[in-house]
Design an enzyme around this catalytic site. Structure first.
Site, PDB file in Angstrom:
ATOM      1  N   SER A  74      63.721  52.592  19.226  1.00  0.00           N
ATOM      2  CA  SER A  74      64.341  53.009  17.973  1.00  0.00           C
ATOM      3  C   SER A  74      64.538  54.511  17.969  1.00  0.00           C
ATOM      4  O   SER A  74      63.860  55.248  18.683  1.00  0.00           O
ATOM      5  CB  SER A  74      63.439  52.630  16.795  1.00  0.00           C
ATOM      6  OG  SER A  74      62.303  53.474  16.800  1.00  0.00           O
ATOM      7  N   LYS A  75      65.465  54.918  17.140  1.00  0.00           N
ATOM      8  CA  LYS A  75      65.759  56.336  17.037  1.00  0.00           C
ATOM      9  C   LYS A  75      64.535  57.093  16.522  1.00  0.00           C
ATOM     10  O   LYS A  75      64.209  58.171  16.988  1.00  0.00           O
ATOM     11  CB  LYS A  75      66.938  56.537  16.100  1.00  0.00           C
ATOM     12  CG  LYS A  75      67.348  57.984  16.014  1.00  0.00           C
ATOM     13  CD  LYS A  75      68.494  58.202  15.093  1.00  0.00           C
ATOM     14  CE  LYS A  75      68.755  59.697  15.017  1.00  0.00           C
ATOM     15  NZ  LYS A  75      69.711  60.053  14.013  1.00  0.00           N
ATOM     16  N   ARG A  76      63.878  56.462  15.562  1.00  0.00           N
ATOM     17  CA  ARG A  76      62.729  57.126  14.964  1.00  0.00           C
ATOM     18  C   ARG A  76      61.669  57.438  16.024  1.00  0.00           C
ATOM     19  O   ARG A  76      61.118  58.516  16.089  1.00  0.00           O
ATOM     20  CB  ARG A  76      62.155  56.228  13.868  1.00  0.00           C
ATOM     21  CG  ARG A  76      61.078  56.846  13.016  1.00  0.00           C
ATOM     22  CD  ARG A  76      60.611  55.860  11.944  1.00  0.00           C
ATOM     23  NE  ARG A  76      60.337  54.524  12.446  1.00  0.00           N
ATOM     24  CZ  ARG A  76      59.259  54.180  13.141  1.00  0.00           C
ATOM     25  NH1 ARG A  76      58.328  55.067  13.404  1.00  0.00           N
ATOM     26  NH2 ARG A  76      59.097  52.945  13.556  1.00  0.00           N
TER      27      ARG A  76
END
Ligand code: GLU
Length: 518
Positions: free
Chosen positions: A248-250
């Site tokens: 994920s980007k996070r």
């Protein structure tokens, strides 16, 4: 009977950049379409207005274009078809496959809590399914808001389908509630819009992420209710990082975006080759495929149900991504016809301000030969401008470690290098044979090993400890540059700290450790 043409689509939601998981889905769709002589449609699912952005749409189009994933139709935009989705819902109401539900949010919430307390099913209880036409008319006349729900068949049956990856899937009717297809504000739900779009576009194979597997039984019910043929489904397992966390980007930042790989020295086909191997393999575990080979070899049989691993190496400062991706990229970088990587090298040199127009004119031959010579140890196109800087500029940093070990440690080199420079300058011919003779006899006169001179020269001339053979380096740089650089050696002894200029010397990467399979 003539086989129906295969039609597939990639339907990204433009809520972020094109991430590697999405790109992999695009690659599988594209490969299948190519293989089946089918059609590949790009359809942007932008109905989530809160989260969709134009920048994201641009990023998706650019990412696909960079990868060379071309589409035959589109991009279509889901938001242009909302009226059509509403009409489909209307049709379902008229044909008796859907009904208006006047239950309020509060009522639904209360029923849900009660059901939880009794430990019975929390699915919608079908209250409004049983309303008489008169009751419906009365509520409508009162102006009560309503959602539209699909009438799921009741009884013992089940929705069954054969997923091309996951095999037989069955979901009992009793486990599917009469789900909402249109909100009380008139907005069609995604589950409806997506199916209606697939019907309109004549999609024969829905190839998408495994996270949509749970939607599929509902969508099959919509297809049936609309009297449309049901496509085949193929769901792709998730891609996880090496710690088994969802990518994920996070968690992983820019590294999940395809654009990151473009900016960090990947060749597009190498990246497509790598993406294809995320959750797909041939029986002989082949790793390197030409475009034709990959299209030929692709089949859903080789797609794995288990999650694939994209080892992002968050904690590894040297290698910023999956070692397998790196080694595939290095393979292409080192073996592709040099004319084919020329544009990528040019791009890197331009970005670093090192491009000389003569490289496409009188110096082209030199340029191509140099690329050919130095690429043997490189992993990324960016290496040409960093590790290879000394070939394209006289302003290049020296890696401090070899500088110390190969040069500064030997006090004698301070005078030996300029002496050697004078000798090389005076040579009648500057060729491999005369260079070899000169270096060897000089070492003999000095009573040292030739290796001492050679290692010092390589370090001074290229800034790196390792690289091509010394004669290749000397001949590539040419007499004048060699002589000038060797003459400057005394300065390096006087100001070693300045040798690295302002720039950090790039460190040659060692071979990445093999990826252990999970
Ligand atoms: N828009 C969905 C996504 O980005 C894809 C849905 C589909 O392929 O059916 O996950």
């Amino acid at each position: 009977m003539k086989e129906k043409q295969v039609i597939v689509r990639f339907a990204p939601s433009p809520t972020g950049y094109l991430h590697v998981g999405g790109a992999r889905t695009a690659v599988f769709n594209w490969l299948f379409a190519q293989k089946m002589n089918g059609k590949f449609i790009l359809r942007i699912e932008d109905t989530d207005v809160e989260r969709s952005t134009d920048a994201s749409i641009q990023g998706i189009l650019e990412g696909l274009t960079w990868l060379g994933i071309t589409w035959d139709e589109g991009p279509y935009y889901q938001s242009h078809f909302i009226e059509e989705h509403k009409r489909a819902a209307q049709k379902l109401l008229e044909s008796g496959h859907a009904y208006k539900c006047f239950c309020t949010r509060e009522e639904l919430e209360r029923k849900r809590e009660e059901a939880m307390g009794r430990r019975t099913s929390v699915l919608y209880d079908g209250t409004c399914r049983r309303l008489s036409p008169e009751e419906i008319a009365r509520k409508e006349a009162q102006g009560l808001p309503y959602t539209i729900r699909l009438k799921v068949p009741r009884g013992e049956g089940a929705v069954r389908f054969e997923d091309l990856v996951y095999g037989s899937i069955e979901k009992k009717y009793r486990d599917i509630e009469d789900f909402v297809i249109v909100r009380s504000n008139g907005q069609p739900l995604y589950v409806l819009g997506n199916a209606v779009d697939d019907i309109r576009d004549g999609i024969t194979h829905v190839i998408r992420g495994q996270d949509h597997l749970a939607n599929t039984p509902k969508q099959i019910l919509i297809y049936r209710a609309l009297g449309a043929p049901i496509p085949r489904f193929a769901h792709m397992s998730l891609t996880l990082d090496s710690k088994k966390a969802k990518i994920s980007k996070r968690r992983h930042g820019e590294r999940v975006s395809v654009n990151f790989y473009k900016e960090h020295g990947f060749l597009p086909w190498a990246f497509v080759n790598f993406l294809a191997l995320l959750g797909w393999s041939t029986p002989d575990s082949k790793q390197i495929f030409t475009r034709e080979e990959l299209i030929e070899a692709f089949s859903f049989e080789g797609v794995s149900k288990s999650n694939s691993v994209f080892d992002l190496r968050q904690d590894d400062p040297k290698f910023f991504t999956d070692p397998k991706a790196v080694s595939i990229n290095a393979h292409y970088l080192r073996t592709m016809p040099v004319e084919e990587i020329e544009p990528y090298v040019r791009r890197e040199l331009e970005r670093a301000g090192l491009w000389d127009p003569a490289y496409e004119g009188p110096r082209r031959e030199w340029f191509l030969r140099t690329v050919e010579l130095i690429r043997a140890r490189y992993h990324f196109t960016t290496d040409f401008a960093t590790l290879g800087r000394a070939y394209f500029s006289d302003d290049y940093p020296l890696d401090p470690k070899p500088l110390k070990k190969n040069l500064l440690k030997h006090e004698g080199l301070k005078t030996w290098m300029p002496e050697l420079a004078a000798e090389l300058e005076a040579l009648e011919v500057f060729d491999e044979q005369s260079l070899e003779t000169t270096i060897r006899s000089r070492a003999q006169v000095l009573g040292i090993k030739a290796g001492v001179l050679i290692n010092a020269m390589r370090t001074v001339l290229t800034g790196q400890a390792a690289g091509p053979g010394i004669f290749d380096i000397l001949l590539t740089l040419g007499r004048q540059r060699v002589v000038e650089r060797l003459r400057k050696v005394p300065t390096l002894f006087e100001h070693p700290e300045e040798a690295a200029n302002d720039q950090q010397a790039p460190v040659e990467r060692t071979k990445p450790k093999a990826h252990t399979s999970h």
